[in-house]
Design an enzyme around this catalytic site. Structure first.
Site, PDB file in Angstrom:
ATOM      1  N   HIS A 166      16.720 -16.881  24.202  1.00 19.45           N
ATOM      2  CA  HIS A 166      17.929 -15.795  24.318  1.00 19.45           C
ATOM      3  C   HIS A 166      17.718 -14.773  23.587  1.00 19.45           C
ATOM      4  CE1 HIS A 166      20.560 -18.363  26.630  1.00 19.45           C
ATOM      5  NE2 HIS A 166      19.678 -19.324  26.409  1.00 19.45           N
ATOM      6  N   ASP A 373      18.188  -6.698  19.760  1.00 23.82           N
ATOM      7  CA  ASP A 373      19.057  -7.750  20.387  1.00 23.82           C
ATOM      8  C   ASP A 373      18.271  -8.347  21.739  1.00 23.82           C
ATOM      9  OD1 ASP A 373      21.340  -9.468  20.649  1.00 23.82           O
ATOM     10  OD2 ASP A 373      22.667  -7.690  20.411  1.00 23.82           O
TER      11      ASP A 373
HETATM   12  P1  ADQ Z   1      24.556 -13.415  20.055  1.00 27.88           P
HETATM   13  O1  ADQ Z   1      23.640 -12.895  19.175  1.00 27.88           O
HETATM   14  O2  ADQ Z   1      25.455 -14.395  19.841  1.00 27.88           O
HETATM   15  O3  ADQ Z   1      23.674 -14.104  21.364  1.00 27.88           O
HETATM   16  P2  ADQ Z   1      25.862 -11.631  21.975  1.00 27.88           P
HETATM   17  O4  ADQ Z   1      25.119 -11.290  23.310  1.00 27.88           O
HETATM   18  O5  ADQ Z   1      26.506 -10.192  21.864  1.00 27.88           O
HETATM   19  O6  ADQ Z   1      25.082 -12.112  20.825  1.00 27.88           O
HETATM   20  O7  ADQ Z   1      26.992 -12.674  22.109  1.00 27.88           O
HETATM   21  C1  ADQ Z   1      28.041 -12.616  21.541  1.00 27.88           C
HETATM   22  C2  ADQ Z   1      29.208 -13.282  22.139  1.00 27.88           C
HETATM   23  O8  ADQ Z   1      30.267 -13.698  21.166  1.00 27.88           O
HETATM   24  C3  ADQ Z   1      29.772 -12.553  23.222  1.00 27.88           C
HETATM   25  O9  ADQ Z   1      30.367 -13.366  24.104  1.00 27.88           O
HETATM   26  C4  ADQ Z   1      31.106 -11.830  22.324  1.00 27.88           C
HETATM   27  O10 ADQ Z   1      32.371 -11.809  23.115  1.00 27.88           O
HETATM   28  C5  ADQ Z   1      31.512 -13.196  21.333  1.00 27.88           C
HETATM   29  N1  ADQ Z   1      32.135 -12.651  20.155  1.00 27.88           N
HETATM   30  C6  ADQ Z   1      31.291 -12.183  19.138  1.00 27.88           C
HETATM   31  N2  ADQ Z   1      32.397 -11.828  18.056  1.00 27.88           N
HETATM   32  C7  ADQ Z   1      33.017 -12.418  18.455  1.00 27.88           C
HETATM   33  C8  ADQ Z   1      34.673 -12.540  17.787  1.00 27.88           C
HETATM   34  N3  ADQ Z   1      34.852 -12.000  16.688  1.00 27.88           N
HETATM   35  N4  ADQ Z   1      35.799 -12.997  18.584  1.00 27.88           N
HETATM   36  C9  ADQ Z   1      35.426 -13.458  19.910  1.00 27.88           C
HETATM   37  N5  ADQ Z   1      34.507 -13.523  20.593  1.00 27.88           N
HETATM   38  C10 ADQ Z   1      33.137 -12.866  19.735  1.00 27.88           C
HETATM   39  C11 ADQ Z   1      22.387 -14.317  21.667  1.00 27.88           C
HETATM   40  C12 ADQ Z   1      21.234 -13.327  21.580  1.00 27.88           C
HETATM   41  C13 ADQ Z   1      21.871 -12.109  22.435  1.00 27.88           C
HETATM   42  C14 ADQ Z   1      21.992 -12.722  23.774  1.00 27.88           C
HETATM   43  C15 ADQ Z   1      22.681 -13.923  24.130  1.00 27.88           C
HETATM   44  C16 ADQ Z   1      22.745 -14.676  25.324  1.00 27.88           C
HETATM   45  O11 ADQ Z   1      21.069 -12.729  20.336  1.00 27.88           O
HETATM   46  O12 ADQ Z   1      20.719 -11.300  22.457  1.00 27.88           O
HETATM   47  O13 ADQ Z   1      22.451 -11.674  24.944  1.00 27.88           O
HETATM   48  O14 ADQ Z   1      22.025 -14.742  23.084  1.00 27.88           O
HETATM   49  O15 ADQ Z   1      21.695 -14.818  25.694  1.00 27.88           O
END
Ligand code: ADQ
Length: 725
Positions: A166, A373
């Site tokens: 990921h 990312d």
């Molecule tokens: P993450 O680094 O966790 O994922 P991201 O893809 O942005 O990054 O996902 C974060 C998730 O957490 C989103 O669904 C977001 O809505 C939720 N989230 C974040 N902060 C929140 C808050 N305060 N309250 C509620 N919800 C919150 C890793 C990789 C990414 C990749 C994903 C999926 O780092 O690059 O996109 O996996 O493969």
């Protein structure tokens, strides 16, 4: 339908201790939401750590946790406090995470943490095997378990195993910094299929595999000595329909109404991130400050809601980052705020689902500025909630999402001025343009949503396994051998396509020493005497050598992998349309290799150059060889040249020259009722693939091959040919 075992660090349900009781909460974060619906749509089991350390679980509670999780088709693997510290907070998040996100200066290279990583991967492998059934499919998720594919493979050699990363896979120059780089690649290659978000990550992974393990990597296939794996691109999506339908629900309307009561009609900027230094939050804040400074007309007319999800706070860097962000928020609010206007609203908490969607839908601008990312799901979630199409996404070009969402305002996350300008451009963008851009991006994320992503991965996994099966030919059994000779006896027109080096004679130290012996010459001459036989010696060697060795036999021959051909009793003819004006540069690279690696030599043929290192010191490092191959690959990229790695030889030649096209030439000369091809190295694979279904094909020495059968050595080949005489 076979059962799918999903293996990830966290389960979709998280267990916490609340006083005397255990509390079960849905896990926050992308993966659980992303895969949640998919895994419930088919027979499956989700295996992971339940989120609570073993020491915090009282007697009898393990059972309670197992039972409760089983209702959700989850299976917990319990870890001790030390394991969680050294594995998760340690190796995963202080070694792999910073390195793979291009923060090499943050990386801890600590053997104790590495041991914990190995240990926890082993614990998981044992737990998985204890619940696995025949026919289960294994899908390992993410950087926590890069050793697991191989550990499962060691225990269940025939298992179908997929792996998805990921986060980014970094470029070779960064990846090579890891002291345990080989072990991790070998671990990953236990999987049949490896998935990444973008082509760049696949390319970086293949590059590292080639350079560090020396495996060949054509078209995403990685060929190790005893198995193959495939690497491919699967950009993760979100549950688009789910987000967009909930975004229009009365619950979300109510949330927006509440926000608006406080914010009035101010323009709203919203960003949502897990607390992480890879997400570029300080850069974004600095840019927002600069924007307010340069554009006073927006003061009191805009509010930035900065939402941060608590994460990994036990790791020092994260605690420091939190402090830095809070100081910056204070500075900006202190500098620009007025009575009644706070330019930055800061929330450090998980946001409930409807409120989150309300914020997205309400936001005029969503700045996503990670310095690195893997994908970034927030960008996609934001777009999915834009039911009326209004809103502007600012997106950093160093996210995986940037590969798909080209209609966003693209920024370099380190260019503060550019991000500040992007805020101004976004706020001034005409509505029509906003809608056009968003509709185009919505189409993309709607089409490849998360269930397509998961379904596509599993389909490809099955396909990969199917293609691999039969990739290792079985040793020619006696019964089949009798069938082969029987068919030959009955046939009137027989074509025997025989590779020379490694097939009819063992490898020799110099090309010259591989001269045929009297026994072989006699054998070929006898085969050739029979008018029903057309024996074709196919070799990469030059025609003069072949003439010198076999001229007296009057046998048909192919020299230089197909540049020159000669029919039985005839003369040499040349393939048309070949050029050799590329030789100078390739020779220069090979000459450098000869200067550096004693005992290696260049063999020059009319339309190819080969660098042989069989006679070089066997201890020369594999790395040296990989570097030379890499230089040649770089030279020949986007050209009509091919770099072929044989046994201790690397050859550069025209791409349309191969043993496959040669075979086709001979096959089309007349109708054959018996065809046999024997060869030993990669160049012979083109030959095997070009044969008709009914033909016999034999690979010398065990290994992956398109041939149907294998024999162990040139001696065995000769024994078979004697039977054919
Ligand atoms: P993450 O680094 O966790 O994922 P991201 O893809 O942005 O990054 O996902 C974060 C998730 O957490 C989103 O669904 C977001 O809505 C939720 N989230 C974040 N902060 C929140 C808050 N305060 N309250 C509620 N919800 C919150 C890793 C990789 C990414 C990749 C994903 C999926 O780092 O690059 O996109 O996996 O493969």
């Amino acid at each position: 339908m076979s059962r799918l075992l999903i293996i990830s660090n966290r389960l979709p349900l998280n267990v916490e201790r609340k006083g005397d009781k255990l509390n079960f909460q849905p896990s926050l974060g992308g993966l659980a939401t992303a895969l949640g619906a998919f895994y419930k749509s088919r027979p499956s089991l989700w295996i992971g750590w339940p989120g609570i350390e073993q020491e915090k679980i009282k007697k009898g509670e393990e059972r309670e946790i197992e039972d409760k999780l089983a209702e959700e088709r989850c299976y917990p693997v319990f870890l001790s406090e030390k394991d969680v510290d050294d594995f998760y907070f340690g190796f995963c998040n202080q070694t792999i995470w910073p390195l793979f996100h291009y923060f090499p200066h943050y990386v801890e290279y600590d053997p104790v943490l590495w041991q914990a990583y190995q240990r926890v991967n082993e614990i998981f492998a044992d737990a998985i095997v204890s619940v696995a059934k025949e026919d289960d499919i294994f899908w390992v998720q993410d950087y926590h378990f890069m050793l697991l594919p191989k550990l499962i493979r060691d225990r269940l050699p025939r298992a179908t195993i997929g792996f998805f990363l990921h986060i980014p896979f970094p470029s070779y120059e960064v990846y090579r910094l890891l002291p345990w780089r080989r072990e991790i690649l070998e671990g990953l290659l236990g999987a049949n299929l490896l998935g990444f978000h973008t082509h760049d990550y696949v390319w970086h992974f293949l590059n590292s595999t080639r350079n560090l393990l020396g495996y060949s990597t054509g078209m995403g296939w990685i060929t190790a000595s005893d198995h193959v794996s495939k690497a491919d691109v699967f950009p993760i999506g979100i549950g688009y329909e789910h987000y967009s339908s909930i975004a229009g629900s009365p619950e979300v309307d109510a949330e927006i109404k509440k926000f608006r009561e406080k914010l009035g009609d101010k323009k709203v900027i919203v960003s949502v991130d897990r607390l992480d230094y890879s997400k570029g939050i300080p850069n974004r804040l600095e840019a927002y400050g600069l924007f307010l400074e340069k554009h006073p007309e927006y003061r009191e007319k805009v509010v930035f809601i900065l939402v941060i999800g608590p994460s990994r706070i036990r790791v020092q860097r994260y605690a420091e980052l939190k402090q830095q962000i809070e100081e910056m928020v204070g500075t900006i609010n202190g500098r620009f705020g007025t009575v009644g206007w706070t330019p930055l609203e800061y929330i450090y908490n998980p946001i409930p689902y409807h409120a989150l969607l309300g914020m997205y839908r309400m936001a005029d601008v969503c700045p996503i500025t990670p310095v690195r990312d893997g994908m970034n799901l927030v960008a996609k979630e934001y777009l999915a909630t834009k039911i009326d199409g209004r809103g502007v996404l600012i997106l950093s070009e160093t996210t995986g999402a940037a590969r798909e969402l080209g209609d966003a305002i693209m920024v370099n996350p380190n260019n503060i001025e550019e991000i500040a300008q992007a805020f101004a451009d976004a706020l001034a963008m005409p509505e029509k343009e906003q809608i056009e851009r968003n509709r185009a991006m919505q189409e993309i994320i709607k089409r490849y949503d998360v269930s397509r992503w998961a379904g596509d991965f599993i389909d490809k996994l099955h396909e990969t396994v199917k293609m691999e099966t039969g990739a290792v030919p079985e040793p020619l059994p006696d019964k089949t051998r009798r069938e082969l000779t029987g068919q030959l006896q009955k046939a009137r027109a027989r074509l025997l396509l025989l590779d020379y080096d490694g097939t009819l004679v063992p490898f020799a130290k110099t090309p010259e020493e591989a001269k045929p012996d009297a026994e072989l010459l006699k054998l070929l001459s006898e085969l050739n005497k029979d008018a029903r036989n057309e024996v074709v010696l196919i070799s990469g060697r030059d025609k003069n050598t072949l003439d010198r060795w076999f001229g007296s036999l009057k046998t048909a021959m192919v020299a230089e992998h197909g540049v020159w051909m000669k029919v039985k009793g005839g003369d040499w003819g040349k393939m048309s349309g070949l050029s050799d004006d590329w030789k100078g540069e390739a020779r220069a690279i090979m000459q450098l290799a000869v200067d550096r690696i004693q005992g290696s030599l260049i063999e020059e043929k009319d339309y190819s150059l080969a660098w042989h290192y069989r006679r070089a010191d066997p201890r020369i490092s594999e790395r040296h060889i990989r570097e030379i191959v890499n230089d040649l690959l770089n030279l020949t990229a986007n050209s009509n040249l091919r770099v072929l790695e044989g046994s201790k030889v690397v050859e550069v030649k025209s791409a349309n020259l191969n043993k496959g096209s040669t075979a086709q030439h001979w096959l089309s000369r007349q109708a054959w009722d018996f065809v046999l091809a024997i060869g030993d190295d990669v160049t012979d694979e083109d030959l095997f693939r070009a044969l008709p279904e009914k033909a016999w094909s034999i690979k010398v020495r065990p290994g992956l091959s398109a041939a149907k059968f294998s024999l162990d050595s040139p001696d065995e080949v000769r024994a078979l040919l004697k039977e054919l005489v």
